[in-house]
Scaffold this motif. Sequence first.
Motif, PDB file in Angstrom:
ATOM      1  N   ILE A 190       0.838  -1.202   0.000  1.00  0.00           N
ATOM      2  CA  ILE A 190       0.000   0.000   0.000  1.00  0.00           C
ATOM      3  C   ILE A 190       0.875   1.255   0.000  1.00  0.00           C
ATOM      4  CG2 ILE A 190      -1.687   1.317   1.340  1.00  0.00           C
ATOM      5  CD1 ILE A 190      -2.800  -1.454   2.267  1.00  0.00           C
ATOM      6  N   GLY A 191       1.927   1.256   0.802  1.00  0.00           N
ATOM      7  CA  GLY A 191       2.828   2.406   0.849  1.00  0.00           C
ATOM      8  C   GLY A 191       3.532   2.640  -0.476  1.00  0.00           C
ATOM      9  N   SER A 192       3.945   1.564  -1.138  1.00  0.00           N
ATOM     10  CA  SER A 192       4.573   1.692  -2.455  1.00  0.00           C
ATOM     11  C   SER A 192       3.596   2.272  -3.469  1.00  0.00           C
ATOM     12  CB  SER A 192       5.056   0.326  -2.954  1.00  0.00           C
ATOM     13  OG  SER A 192       6.018  -0.201  -2.088  1.00  0.00           O
ATOM     14  N   ALA A 193       2.358   1.788  -3.442  1.00  0.00           N
ATOM     15  CA  ALA A 193       1.336   2.302  -4.365  1.00  0.00           C
ATOM     16  C   ALA A 193       1.067   3.775  -4.094  1.00  0.00           C
ATOM     17  CB  ALA A 193       0.049   1.491  -4.229  1.00  0.00           C
ATOM     18  N   LEU A 194       1.036   4.152  -2.829  1.00  0.00           N
ATOM     19  CA  LEU A 194       0.810   5.546  -2.461  1.00  0.00           C
ATOM     20  C   LEU A 194       1.947   6.437  -2.960  1.00  0.00           C
ATOM     21  CD1 LEU A 194      -0.977   7.557  -0.877  1.00  0.00           C
ATOM     22  CD2 LEU A 194       0.435   7.067   1.104  1.00  0.00           C
ATOM     23  N   ALA A 195       3.177   5.996  -2.745  1.00  0.00           N
ATOM     24  CA  ALA A 195       4.342   6.773  -3.188  1.00  0.00           C
ATOM     25  C   ALA A 195       4.360   6.921  -4.711  1.00  0.00           C
ATOM     26  CB  ALA A 195       5.631   6.112  -2.704  1.00  0.00           C
ATOM     27  N   ILE A 196       4.081   5.842  -5.431  1.00  0.00           N
ATOM     28  CA  ILE A 196       4.051   5.901  -6.895  1.00  0.00           C
ATOM     29  C   ILE A 196       2.928   6.816  -7.368  1.00  0.00           C
ATOM     30  CG2 ILE A 196       3.586   4.539  -8.986  1.00  0.00           C
ATOM     31  CD1 ILE A 196       5.117   2.220  -7.548  1.00  0.00           C
ATOM     32  N   GLY A 197       1.774   6.746  -6.698  1.00  0.00           N
ATOM     33  CA  GLY A 197       0.652   7.616  -7.055  1.00  0.00           C
ATOM     34  C   GLY A 197       0.966   9.082  -6.853  1.00  0.00           C
ATOM     35  N   VAL A 198       1.580   9.414  -5.718  1.00  0.00           N
ATOM     36  CA  VAL A 198       1.946  10.807  -5.438  1.00  0.00           C
ATOM     37  C   VAL A 198       2.956  11.306  -6.472  1.00  0.00           C
ATOM     38  CG1 VAL A 198       3.147  12.304  -3.802  1.00  0.00           C
ATOM     39  CG2 VAL A 198       1.396  10.732  -2.980  1.00  0.00           C
ATOM     40  N   LEU A 199       3.967  10.493  -6.740  1.00  0.00           N
ATOM     41  CA  LEU A 199       4.966  10.886  -7.743  1.00  0.00           C
ATOM     42  C   LEU A 199       4.337  11.040  -9.123  1.00  0.00           C
ATOM     43  CD1 LEU A 199       8.018   8.694  -6.696  1.00  0.00           C
ATOM     44  CD2 LEU A 199       7.785  11.172  -6.488  1.00  0.00           C
ATOM     45  N   GLY A 200       3.441  10.117  -9.477  1.00  0.00           N
ATOM     46  CA  GLY A 200       2.778  10.181 -10.776  1.00  0.00           C
ATOM     47  C   GLY A 200       1.947  11.448 -10.932  1.00  0.00           C
ATOM     48  N   ILE A 201       1.198  11.793  -9.901  1.00  0.00           N
ATOM     49  CA  ILE A 201       0.375  13.004  -9.959  1.00  0.00           C
ATOM     50  C   ILE A 201       1.253  14.248 -10.055  1.00  0.00           C
ATOM     51  CG2 ILE A 201      -1.187  14.456  -8.603  1.00  0.00           C
ATOM     52  CD1 ILE A 201      -2.600  11.874  -7.739  1.00  0.00           C
ATOM     53  N   GLN A 202       2.351  14.268  -9.310  1.00  0.00           N
ATOM     54  CA  GLN A 202       3.249  15.417  -9.382  1.00  0.00           C
ATOM     55  C   GLN A 202       3.860  15.546 -10.779  1.00  0.00           C
ATOM     56  OE1 GLN A 202       3.355  17.775  -7.066  1.00  0.00           O
ATOM     57  NE2 GLN A 202       1.835  16.500  -6.041  1.00  0.00           N
ATOM     58  N   LEU A 203       4.210  14.411 -11.394  1.00  0.00           N
ATOM     59  CA  LEU A 203       4.740  14.441 -12.759  1.00  0.00           C
ATOM     60  C   LEU A 203       3.695  14.948 -13.747  1.00  0.00           C
ATOM     61  CD1 LEU A 203       6.904  11.206 -13.097  1.00  0.00           C
ATOM     62  CD2 LEU A 203       7.649  13.568 -13.384  1.00  0.00           C
ATOM     63  N   ILE A 204       2.453  14.476 -13.595  1.00  0.00           N
ATOM     64  CA  ILE A 204       1.375  14.931 -14.483  1.00  0.00           C
ATOM     65  C   ILE A 204       1.209  16.437 -14.372  1.00  0.00           C
ATOM     66  CG2 ILE A 204      -1.135  14.875 -14.832  1.00  0.00           C
ATOM     67  CD1 ILE A 204      -0.981  11.873 -14.067  1.00  0.00           C
ATOM     68  N   LYS A 205       1.236  16.952 -13.146  1.00  0.00           N
ATOM     69  CA  LYS A 205       1.075  18.395 -12.944  1.00  0.00           C
ATOM     70  C   LYS A 205       2.267  19.178 -13.475  1.00  0.00           C
ATOM     71  CE  LYS A 205      -1.921  18.329  -8.863  1.00  0.00           C
ATOM     72  NZ  LYS A 205      -1.990  18.645  -7.423  1.00  0.00           N
ATOM     73  N   LYS A 206       3.466  18.688 -13.206  1.00  0.00           N
ATOM     74  CA  LYS A 206       4.677  19.443 -13.553  1.00  0.00           C
ATOM     75  C   LYS A 206       4.975  19.394 -15.056  1.00  0.00           C
ATOM     76  CE  LYS A 206       9.034  20.465 -11.576  1.00  0.00           C
ATOM     77  NZ  LYS A 206       9.392  20.654 -10.223  1.00  0.00           N
ATOM     78  N   ILE A 207       4.896  18.214 -15.635  1.00  0.00           N
ATOM     79  CA  ILE A 207       5.255  18.051 -17.051  1.00  0.00           C
ATOM     80  C   ILE A 207       4.063  18.317 -17.971  1.00  0.00           C
ATOM     81  CG2 ILE A 207       6.105  16.385 -18.755  1.00  0.00           C
ATOM     82  CD1 ILE A 207       7.625  15.022 -16.530  1.00  0.00           C
ATOM     83  N   GLY A 208       2.844  18.157 -17.443  1.00  0.00           N
ATOM     84  CA  GLY A 208       1.658  18.367 -18.271  1.00  0.00           C
ATOM     85  C   GLY A 208       1.322  17.167 -19.135  1.00  0.00           C
ATOM     86  N   ILE A 209       1.486  15.979 -18.581  1.00  0.00           N
ATOM     87  CA  ILE A 209       1.180  14.754 -19.325  1.00  0.00           C
ATOM     88  C   ILE A 209      -0.297  14.751 -19.692  1.00  0.00           C
ATOM     89  CG2 ILE A 209       1.123  12.230 -19.169  1.00  0.00           C
ATOM     90  CD1 ILE A 209       3.488  12.437 -17.214  1.00  0.00           C
TER      91      ILE A 209
END
Length: 137
Positions: free
Chosen positions: A43-62
Amino acid sequence: MKTLIYLVIGIFFGIVLFKSEAASWFRIYEMFQFDSFHMYGIIGSALAIGVLGIQLIKKIGIKSFYGEKISFIPKEKGFKRYLVGGVFFGLGWALAGACPGPIFTLLGAGFLPILVVLLSAVLGTYIYGLLKDKLPH
């Protein structure tokens, strides 16, 4: 074609859930008894990947698979609804031994009694849909 891609991704996700023992009732039981770190690690790994993914989407504009901009609408701040919702979700998870993702994995693995859980989840979602306008949010 997109439906086939989604089906393949879903099957892959189910295999990962089953092989990692995230769909195992015994692993879930260990988690609720605080006897093992296994599920907390998943669960913690999924949470960390989700947070990183959302930050990438926001920052890079995927963009989405459809080429549309992905936007995040902030939710109302509040504690009560998340507490109540989390308690209901946790109780259902503890009683059934499965959260929504592993329900399909367990069904695919041949555990047919999980059909009761699946039908109950669908019925509960339908009832919520009928009552959501009358519930405090």
